[in-house]
Structure formats: structure tokens, C-alpha cells
Enzyme design. Structure first.
Site, mmCIF file in Angstrom:
data_model
loop_
_atom_site.group_PDB
_atom_site.id
_atom_site.type_symbol
_atom_site.label_atom_id
_atom_site.label_comp_id
_atom_site.label_asym_id
_atom_site.label_seq_id
_atom_site.Cartn_x
_atom_site.Cartn_y
_atom_site.Cartn_z
ATOM 1 N N LYS A 136 2.252 1.319 -2.291
ATOM 2 C CA LYS A 136 1.484 1.569 -1.075
ATOM 3 C C LYS A 136 2.425 1.934 0.067
ATOM 4 O O LYS A 136 3.319 1.155 0.416
ATOM 5 C CB LYS A 136 0.700 0.311 -0.697
ATOM 6 N N ARG A 150 -14.889 6.983 -7.644
ATOM 7 C CA ARG A 150 -13.736 6.105 -7.430
ATOM 8 C C ARG A 150 -14.094 4.934 -6.523
ATOM 9 O O ARG A 150 -15.000 5.030 -5.691
ATOM 10 C CB ARG A 150 -12.604 6.935 -6.797
ATOM 11 N N ASP A 151 -13.351 3.856 -6.678
ATOM 12 C CA ASP A 151 -13.512 2.681 -5.823
ATOM 13 C C ASP A 151 -14.944 2.154 -5.930
ATOM 14 O O ASP A 151 -15.623 1.924 -4.932
ATOM 15 C CB ASP A 151 -13.169 3.032 -4.375
ATOM 16 N N ASP A 157 -5.662 0.730 5.199
ATOM 17 C CA ASP A 157 -6.490 0.386 4.042
ATOM 18 C C ASP A 157 -7.950 0.774 4.247
ATOM 19 O O ASP A 157 -8.654 1.061 3.276
ATOM 20 C CB ASP A 157 -6.432 -1.122 3.777
ATOM 21 N N TYR A 179 -4.898 9.332 -8.803
ATOM 22 C CA TYR A 179 -5.946 8.564 -8.118
ATOM 23 C C TYR A 179 -7.091 9.481 -7.686
ATOM 24 O O TYR A 179 -7.242 9.789 -6.521
ATOM 25 C CB TYR A 179 -5.324 7.871 -6.895
ATOM 26 N N SER A 196 -12.260 3.609 0.047
ATOM 27 C CA SER A 196 -11.513 4.708 -0.574
ATOM 28 C C SER A 196 -12.369 5.497 -1.554
ATOM 29 O O SER A 196 -11.904 5.941 -2.592
ATOM 30 C CB SER A 196 -10.274 4.157 -1.291
ATOM 31 N N ASP A 254 -7.134 0.105 -9.291
ATOM 32 C CA ASP A 254 -8.418 -0.597 -9.199
ATOM 33 C C ASP A 254 -9.430 -0.236 -10.281
ATOM 34 O O ASP A 254 -10.359 -1.008 -10.533
ATOM 35 C CB ASP A 254 -9.098 -0.391 -7.831
ATOM 36 N N TRP A 282 -6.755 -11.241 -9.222
ATOM 37 C CA TRP A 282 -7.899 -10.471 -9.717
ATOM 38 C C TRP A 282 -8.051 -10.695 -11.224
ATOM 39 O O TRP A 282 -8.993 -11.316 -11.682
ATOM 40 C CB TRP A 282 -7.702 -8.994 -9.383
ATOM 41 N N HIS A 332 -3.994 -7.530 -9.916
ATOM 42 C CA HIS A 332 -2.962 -8.496 -9.505
ATOM 43 C C HIS A 332 -3.377 -9.884 -9.966
ATOM 44 O O HIS A 332 -4.457 -10.079 -10.552
ATOM 45 C CB HIS A 332 -2.746 -8.453 -7.994
ATOM 46 N N ASP A 355 -4.640 11.909 -4.279
ATOM 47 C CA ASP A 355 -5.990 11.373 -4.231
ATOM 48 C C ASP A 355 -7.068 12.435 -4.072
ATOM 49 O O ASP A 355 -8.255 12.112 -4.049
ATOM 50 C CB ASP A 355 -6.093 10.365 -3.092
ATOM 51 N N ASN A 366 -1.280 -4.662 -2.593
ATOM 52 C CA ASN A 366 -1.662 -6.042 -2.330
ATOM 53 C C ASN A 366 -0.500 -6.801 -1.695
ATOM 54 O O ASN A 366 0.500 -6.204 -1.301
ATOM 55 C CB ASN A 366 -2.175 -6.702 -3.609
ATOM 56 N N TRP A 377 0.685 9.438 -3.301
ATOM 57 C CA TRP A 377 -0.657 9.346 -3.875
ATOM 58 C C TRP A 377 -1.315 10.723 -3.919
ATOM 59 O O TRP A 377 -1.440 11.387 -2.884
ATOM 60 C CB TRP A 377 -1.517 8.392 -3.050
#
Length: 450
Positions: free
Chosen positions: A399, A179-180, A405, A174, A186, A226, A274, A271, A141, A310, A139
């Protein structure tokens, strides 16, 4: 921040006498505990809210929501080049994983090695060590970590030349501004109000610059977990509605620039629990198709990634009716089979990768939306291109199992209520920090067994 801690310790010697345990917190904004680590551990900066005691030699960068150094980003940097660089790869009409050896993340392998050393049971230790040989995504990020990509690509290129094999490096893009937007665990480094879109373009440009140097190494990227899913379901959240334009602009720019250097891309599609609901699946397909066309239908956008970070099954034996009732798409296979024709009818390439890294156990959540350090989870099906579906290119582990998390500390700035629920393993450190107890749970509950 480290210098400040040292200076503070020199003024108050009694602080230096206390030590934080291995994998414990040792610094961060509002933190008032021990700032020195137990013997054999070093205090490593993760982000402005969290530093953690990691085994000496682990280093200072992580593959999820941690900071690889103290490099700062200008508040309003100049944007990258407006024209995309020349493509360095030839498109392949088929599955990008076919014929390629997937590169092992050296950082995650080191984390696993260190974590395994703490396990006393011989059988569990052996299983834990084997996780280091399973490919995961890395990642990116924060912008400071973009230079690490060049290091990994150079290593993969060297391995390719010495072995004669073709290598593929898996990354997660990411770093969108704000973000988030529907959660806290995150939150990213860029804000829209402070030049975030320009910062993000610079971040993408730096990734592109590294990738361009190694045209013989294939790169597969998951684009912004996300983000787009939040635009389907969470525009009632002020931060998400405010981020809508920046998210779309950022993802479009990422697709165009990464396409130009031959990066195979899978946009994140949440997913089954969602976007798989009947009310969400059509708007989701429309959003993906519109963005794809806005970006010029980039030839290296391969499709979508689902179940990232997930716990859903690929094909559940039966629905977990306590949480999925009302949704006919109760696992990832049902979701993909329902979504694919909707994408195809709008001209979007309907190919998928599915993250099953933590999907080894089912029936472990109280609510389908519970995502944070869920108790009872286990490592799932290993990465493979034998997926049982022509729509799915590969089962993957996006992940990195063992990286947290989100924190269960309800006084922390980045505390998210999901991380304090009864089905979330506690106590838990900040997002992205190593969570030893959780890693051991994933090992012990792996299905199939490691």
C-alpha cells in the site's frame, strides 16, 4: 468529464472565480463544489466520482484506485487469446527477491516529492522525502493504466543495462469484476453483468503483453487484494456470493497467463484478523490449494501475500487483547506459521510476503476489522529480505502510504461506514486520492523512525 466542466464554467463565469484548495475535490458525479484549483494545482481525474487538485505536473495516474485517463472499455470486448503465451523466464527455486534491485515507483516518488514540499518543518520534510526512496508496489486497478506498466518496465530495463544490476518491478493485479464485493470504497470499473469476465481477461492480456516485451526484468505481483478472502468469510453478502465464480475464474486466468511470462505471484491472503481465526484458516487453505491446482499448479505462483494495506504487526510484543481476544494468531507471524503447514499438506507453495508499510504503531484500532485511514498509524519496517523466517521471502510495502483508503463523506456514492468511524482520520478524500494529513501522520509516527 473535463470538457463538460469547462463548458459549464464558460456558461456560468462566477463558478470560475472560486477555487478548490490543493488536494481538495474539484469534480465528480454529484459534486457541486469548486471546479477550479488554487494556483499551482491542476484538477486531475481520479474516477467518475472524484477529481482532485494535485500539484501541477503530478499527472493523471495513481498507484491506487485512480484513473490514468479517459480511455473507455468496451462493454463486451472479445476475450484475449485462449492459449497462454510462451514463457520468457526460467523458474528460480528460491526467493525471487534475492539478487535483485527493486524498482522505485516513479509515480509514488513524484507524489512523495510534491507532498514533502508542503511540509514546513525541516526535520519532518527530510523524513518525508526519504519515503520516495523506499520501494512500493504499483497498483493496476483500471485497464487504462496497463500501458503504464510498459513504461516502467522499459525504464527498469534501461537501468539494468546501464548499471549491470538485475531489476525487479512490483505490481498489484487489481481489477476483478464486481471488485470489493463486501465494501464500497474501492468498487472497480467492471461489472459481471456487463461483460466483466471478458473485460478482465482483456485486462490480464494487456498486462501480459507489456511484460512479454521485457523478459530481462523480473516482475513480482500480488494478485487481487481482498477477493479470495471475501469468498472465505463473506458469501452471506449477495454481491460476494454472486461474484464467487467470476473471482475464481479471473484469478485462475491471471495465474495461468502471468505464469507463462514468468511473473512471480503471491495470491492475497487477507491478514491475521481476517483469515487467521480458527474458523477461517482451514477453509482459506483449501480455497488457495484448490485454485492453484485448477490453474495447473503454475510454477511461478510462489505463495501468498498478507496484511496488504493493513496495520498488523509482524511479531507483536504481546496480543492487543482488546481486539484479538479469541484468535491465537494475533499477528502476521503467528498467522503465517499456522497457515503454512495447512498449505503444504495440500501441495500449495507456502512462501509469503508481508506488507508492513503502515504497521509502525499498534493498539490504535477499536476493532480488528477497522481498516480505513486508521488514526495514529505510522510507516513500518522497511522492505527487506532479512525477515527472521524461512517462510517469508520479503517484508514489503504494498500500500503506497498517503493514498487514501476511502472517503469520510457519508453522502458520497463510494462511502463506506468504516471510513466514518471514530478511529478513522477525517476528513478524508476518495479512495486512492492523495491524503496529505494522513501521509504526514505516517511520517511522524514511523517506527522505526525514518
Amino acid at each position: 468529464m473535463f470538457k463538460a466542466i469547462v463548458a459549464f464554467s464558460s456558461l456560468f463565469p462566477f463558478v470560475a472565480q472560486a477555487t478548490a484548495p490543493l488536494y481538495g475535490q474539484c469534480g465528480g458525479q454529484t459534486y457541486t463544489g469548486d471546479t477550479n484549483c488554487a494556483a499551482g494545482a491542476t484538477c486531475v481525474y481520479s474516477n467518475s466520482y472524484y477529481s482532485q487538485c494535485l500539484p501541477a505536473g503530478t499527472g493523471g495516474s495513481s498507484s491506487l484506485t485512480t484513473h490514468s485517463g479517459s480511455t473507455s472499455v468496451p462493454a463486451n470486448p472479445t476475450s484475449g487469446s485462449s492459449s497462454a503465451p510462451s514463457s520468457t523466464s526460467t523458474p528460480d527455486a528460491g526467493n525471487p527477491y534475492n539478487g535483485y534491485t527493486v524498482y522505485l515507483s516513479p509515480y509514488y516518488a513524484a507524489e512523495v516529492q510534491q507532498a514533502s514540499a508542503s511540509i514546513t518543518n525541516v526535520g519532518s520534510k527530510s523524513k518525508a522525502l526519504s519515503v520516495g526512496n523506499i520501494p512500493t508496489f504499483t497498483w493496476f486497478d483500471v485497464i487504462a493504466k496497463t500501458s503504464d506498466l510498459g513504461t516502467y518496465l522499459a525504464d527498469a530495463d534501461s537501468l539494468s543495462k546501464s548499471s549491470g544490476k538485475k531489476y525487479l518491478v512490483q505490481i498489484v493485479v487489481y481489477d476483478l469484476p464486481d471488485r470489493d464485493c463486501a465494501a464500497l470504497a474501492s468498487n472497480g470499473e467492471f461489472s459481471i453483468a456487463n461483460g466483466g469476465e471478458a473485460n478482465y481477461r482483456m485486462y490480464i492480456d494487456r498486462l501480459v503483453a507489456q511484460i512479454k516485451k521485457y523478459p530481462n526484468v523480473r516482475v513480482v505481483a500480488v494478485i487481487e487484494p481482498d477477493s479470495l478472502a471475501n469468498l472465505v468469510t463473506n458469501l452471506n453478502v449477495a454481491k460476494c456470493s454472486g461474484a464467487q465464480t467470476a473471482y475464481k475464474n479471473g484469478v485462475t486466468y491471471a495465474m495461468q497467463q502471468l505464469n507463462a511470462v514468468g511473473v512471480y505471484m503471491y495470491l492475497d491472503a487477507g491478514h491475521a484478523g481476517w483469515l487467521g481465526w480458527p474458523a477461517n484458516i482451514d477453509p482459506a487453505a483449501q480455497l488457495f490449494a484448490t485454485l492453484y491446482k485448477t490453474a495447473g499448479s503454475p510454477q511461478f505462483v510462489r505463495g501468498l501475500a498478507t496484511n496488504v494495506a493493513n496495520y498488523n504487526a509482524l511479531s507483536a510484543v504481546s496480543p492487543d487483547t482488546s481486539i484479538t481476544q479469541g484468535n491465537p494468531n494475533y499477528d502476521e507471524m503467528h498467522y503465517i506459521n499456522a497457515l503454512a503447514p495447512k498449505l503444504q499438506s495440500q501441495g500449495f507453495p507456502a512462501h509469503f510476503i508481508v506488507d508492513l508499510g503502515r504497521s509502525g504503531q499498534q493498539g490504535i484500532r477499536q476493532q480488528w476489522g477497522d481498516w480505513c485511514n486508521v488514526k495514529g498509524a505510522g510507516f513500518g519496517i522497511r522492505p527487506t529480505t532479512n525477515t527472521g523466517s524461512s517462510l517469508i521471502d520479503s517484508i514489503v510495502w504494498v500500500k503506497p502510504g498517503g493514498e487514501c483508503d476511502g472517503t469520510s463523506n457519508n453522502s458520497a456514492v463510494r462511502f463506506d461506514a468504516h471510513c466514518g468511524q471514530s478511529d478513522a482520520l477525517q476528513p478524508a478524500p476518495e479512495a486512492g486520492s492523495w491524503f496529505q494529513t494522513y501521509f504526514e501522520q505516517l511520517v511522524n509516527n514511523a517506527n522505526p523512525s525514518l
